[in-house]
Design a protein around this motif. Structure first.
Motif, mmCIF file in Angstrom:
data_model
loop_
_atom_site.group_PDB
_atom_site.id
_atom_site.type_symbol
_atom_site.label_atom_id
_atom_site.label_comp_id
_atom_site.label_asym_id
_atom_site.label_seq_id
_atom_site.Cartn_x
_atom_site.Cartn_y
_atom_site.Cartn_z
ATOM 1 N N HIS A 405 0.824 -0.988 -0.029
ATOM 2 C CA HIS A 405 0.010 -0.054 0.089
ATOM 3 C C HIS A 405 0.794 1.264 -0.016
ATOM 4 N N LEU A 406 1.879 1.046 0.871
ATOM 5 C CA LEU A 406 2.659 2.289 0.688
ATOM 6 C C LEU A 406 3.513 2.780 -0.620
ATOM 7 N N MET A 407 3.915 1.769 -1.420
ATOM 8 C CA MET A 407 4.474 1.841 -2.624
ATOM 9 C C MET A 407 3.400 2.217 -3.651
ATOM 10 N N SER A 408 2.103 2.077 -3.626
ATOM 11 C CA SER A 408 1.183 2.335 -4.351
ATOM 12 C C SER A 408 0.495 3.773 -4.156
ATOM 13 N N ILE A 409 0.814 4.419 -3.175
ATOM 14 C CA ILE A 409 0.459 5.672 -3.083
ATOM 15 C C ILE A 409 1.251 6.758 -4.121
ATOM 16 N N SER A 410 0.410 7.412 -4.609
ATOM 17 C CA SER A 410 0.993 8.607 -5.597
ATOM 18 C C SER A 410 1.913 9.530 -4.875
ATOM 19 N N GLY A 411 2.906 9.788 -5.376
ATOM 20 C CA GLY A 411 3.823 11.076 -4.594
ATOM 21 C C GLY A 411 4.647 10.678 -3.785
ATOM 22 N N PHE A 412 6.024 11.050 -3.869
ATOM 23 C CA PHE A 412 6.999 10.909 -2.714
ATOM 24 C C PHE A 412 6.506 11.407 -1.499
ATOM 25 N N ARG A 413 6.050 12.619 -1.579
ATOM 26 C CA ARG A 413 5.739 13.323 -0.123
ATOM 27 C C ARG A 413 4.630 12.485 0.566
ATOM 28 N N ASN A 414 3.555 12.051 -0.539
ATOM 29 C CA ASN A 414 2.468 11.185 0.200
ATOM 30 C C ASN A 414 3.114 9.906 0.710
ATOM 31 N N LYS A 415 3.985 9.395 0.179
ATOM 32 C CA LYS A 415 4.719 7.996 0.636
ATOM 33 C C LYS A 415 5.246 8.517 2.089
ATOM 34 N N LEU A 416 6.058 9.615 2.074
ATOM 35 C CA LEU A 416 6.693 9.941 3.217
ATOM 36 C C LEU A 416 6.045 10.485 4.376
ATOM 37 N N MET A 417 4.622 11.053 4.223
ATOM 38 C CA MET A 417 3.522 11.341 5.169
ATOM 39 C C MET A 417 3.275 9.981 5.515
ATOM 40 N N VAL A 418 2.700 8.968 4.960
ATOM 41 C CA VAL A 418 2.150 8.154 5.237
ATOM 42 C C VAL A 418 3.019 7.154 6.263
ATOM 43 N N GLY A 419 4.390 6.917 5.582
ATOM 44 C CA GLY A 419 5.257 6.243 6.091
ATOM 45 C C GLY A 419 5.383 6.577 7.589
ATOM 46 N N PHE A 420 5.569 7.747 7.755
ATOM 47 C CA PHE A 420 6.050 8.472 9.007
ATOM 48 C C PHE A 420 4.946 8.354 9.921
ATOM 49 N N ASN A 421 3.686 8.453 9.493
ATOM 50 C CA ASN A 421 2.626 8.232 10.448
ATOM 51 C C ASN A 421 2.586 6.899 11.005
ATOM 52 N N TRP A 422 2.599 5.920 9.867
ATOM 53 C CA TRP A 422 2.831 4.485 10.406
ATOM 54 C C TRP A 422 3.892 4.335 11.465
ATOM 55 N N VAL A 423 4.902 4.734 11.218
ATOM 56 C CA VAL A 423 5.983 4.321 12.172
ATOM 57 C C VAL A 423 5.817 4.877 13.484
ATOM 58 N N VAL A 424 5.225 6.157 13.553
ATOM 59 C CA VAL A 424 4.942 6.792 14.863
ATOM 60 C C VAL A 424 3.789 6.042 15.502
ATOM 61 N N SER A 425 2.863 5.436 14.754
ATOM 62 C CA SER A 425 1.482 4.603 15.399
ATOM 63 C C SER A 425 2.252 3.329 15.701
ATOM 64 N N TYR A 426 3.069 2.643 15.009
ATOM 65 C CA TYR A 426 3.572 1.251 15.269
ATOM 66 C C TYR A 426 4.180 1.270 16.617
ATOM 67 N N PHE A 427 4.917 2.346 17.293
ATOM 68 C CA PHE A 427 5.508 2.497 18.478
ATOM 69 C C PHE A 427 4.605 2.960 19.573
ATOM 70 N N SER A 428 3.489 3.729 19.154
ATOM 71 C CA SER A 428 2.700 4.497 20.021
ATOM 72 C C SER A 428 1.381 4.303 20.096
ATOM 73 N N TYR A 429 0.965 3.799 19.055
ATOM 74 C CA TYR A 429 -0.583 3.636 18.877
ATOM 75 C C TYR A 429 -1.288 5.091 18.810
ATOM 76 N N GLU A 430 -0.424 6.091 18.509
ATOM 77 C CA GLU A 430 -0.850 7.326 18.428
ATOM 78 C C GLU A 430 -1.674 7.689 17.253
ATOM 79 N N LYS A 431 -2.733 8.276 17.421
ATOM 80 C CA LYS A 431 -3.420 8.991 16.078
ATOM 81 C C LYS A 431 -3.616 10.602 16.449
ATOM 82 N N SER A 432 -2.661 11.452 15.650
ATOM 83 C CA SER A 432 -2.531 12.665 16.196
ATOM 84 C C SER A 432 -3.531 13.489 15.274
#
Length: 451
Positions: A405-432
């Protein structure tokens, strides 16, 4: 002032001379694509910088990554991380143009389409208009619930959820509080399962921190499925494992139950069960949407357009249908191909090659769909995968789902934003992103859905 007034009069009169949409003159064949979803964009990628003029029409100016709508709805992602502007997408494509307009009618006899902004002539027309939520004629249910087929639906769900949770903290009425904190998801397909899992994690990890006024046990999540299993297009192993995951997250899964009525406060099923809930999310079905002008005899079950093996709409020489709207009925596919992204992308790529072959008077092979497998996630580290004969679940299935799903998202910036949110959520379950940007108004959301 006089000269300015004269110029305005000339501009008005010139607009009245023709109602055609302004496009560059060309001697190349013109391919008009209605819809910028997975199928439409896959077709554009095949036709870019070729000897054709390509025009994309869409009522939005952005592509939407539908598989992650549920994460926007549950505050895990912001909407701008899963949408991408068409004009940015086609930047550098010399032969591709985008026009923001809604196509209203097709005129096959004159090779013209009518939009809300004007008319356009085509040499080849491709319908990739996708689907909308299907409430199966239950008007009352439709008027009080929310689908999840548009980024605006996801935001409406998010705002509805947060507003109702805030209201539950205010009210002293126990019955009203129960209704405000109960969530019903209808439909046990991938969208319903993923939504239920995300809501369950929100209830388990976010609710106790944000709403200490009441215990997290007050938020009940129900998943209602009319069939006897979840994910009925996947393997029995995937279905049973998904059920186990959801039950572990304390989701109340009700199989062999169908919603028969909903008045905005109480859900009624076909067996007579009732559930008090002010939150109902409908993922139980979709139906095709397309402009007027297609002969009804070519429309089949699910409001899909019947095509031949080359994805050409039956009865027409230069009109094609791809993606969720297309129904290639054959011995191998009696119900058409699955309405999933990979089928839409494959059809878009195939049709791009086919149109170029047709223009060059070359023969065209029939479309063959290659099923690359299915994935569905139920929460962090919990997912199921069917990859041919290989069927597995758990952490590696979740990791594969995340990468795909990460590789299928359009745009490098979008990939970066989604990936960053997922990493944060992985370690904290945080939904900001638990923000109520605008008040949710059920009546206005229904009006927008009808437009």
């Amino acid at each position: 002032m006089k000269e300015k007034h004269l110029n305005n009069i000339m501009l008005e009169s010139s607009c009245k001379i023709t109602d055609e949409i302004c496009l560059p003159d060309t001697k190349l064949p013109r391919v008009v694509i209605i819809g910028g979803g997975f199928a439409g964009l896959a077709l554009v990628e095949k036709l870019k910088n070729k000897n054709v003029q390509v025009i994309i029409f869409d009522k939005n100016n952005f592509h939407q990554f539908q598989p992650l709508f549920y994460q926007v709805a549950t505050s895990a992602l912001e909407p701008d991380s899963i949408v991408f502007p068409f004009r940015k997408q086609i930047n550098g494509y010399k032969n591709v143009l985008f026009r923001l307009a809604e196509v209203q009618e097709i005129h096959p006899s004159s090779n013209v389409i009518t939009t809300n902004k004007g008319k356009v002539h085509y040499d080849y027309l491709v319908m990739a208009t996708g689907t909308i939520t299907n409430f199966f004629g239950m008007d009352k249910v439709e008027s009080h619930s929310l689908g999840m087929k548009d980024i605006r639906d996801s935001l409406n769900i998010r705002h509805m959820m947060l507003q109702n949770l805030e209201q539950a903290a205010i009210t002293c009425d126990d019955k009203e509080r129960d209704a405000l904190t109960n969530f019903v998801i209808v439909g046990g397909g991938p969208a319903g399962v993923e939504m239920a899992g995300a809501l369950a994690e929100f209830c388990k990890y976010i609710l106790p921190k944000d709403y200490p006024e009441y215990p997290s046990s007050i938020m009940n999540i129900y998943l209602i499925e009319a069939g006897d299993e979840l994910l009925n297009t996947m393997s029995d192993k995937a279905s049973s494992k998904t059920l186990k995951y959801l039950e572990g997250l304390k989701v109340n899964v009700q199989l062999n139950e169908a919603v028969s009525n909903y008045d905005g406060n109480e859900v009624t099923t076909n067996s007579g069960k009732t559930i008090l809930a002010k939150n109902l999310i409908w993922t139980a079905g979709v139906k095709g949407q397309f402009p007027k002008g297609v002969d009804k005899k070519h429309v089949v079950k699910g409001n899909r357009i019947k095509t031949d093996s080359n994805l050409k709409v039956e009865g027409y020489k230069n009109i094609f249908a791809i993606g969720d709207i297309a129904a290639l009925i054959s011995k191998d596919t009696p119900n058409g191909h699955p309405q999933v992204a990979q089928a839409a992308i494959q059809q878009g790529k195939y049709l791009g090659d086919s149109i170029l072959s047709i223009i060059e008077n070359k023969s065209v092979k029939p479309f063959k769909y290659k099923d690359k497998g299915s994935l569905a996630t139920v929460g962090k580290r919990k997912a199921v995968a069917d990859l041919g004969k290989l069927k597995f679940a758990g952490y590696f299935a979740w990791l594969l789902w995340s990468i795909v799903h990460l590789m299928s998202i359009s745009g490098f910036r979008n990939k970066l934003m989604v990936g960053f949110n997922w990493v944060v959520s992985y370690f904290s379950y945080e939904k900001s992103n638990r923000l109520i940007i605008r008040n949710f108004n059920p009546k206005s959301s229904i009006k927008n859905r009808e437009k």
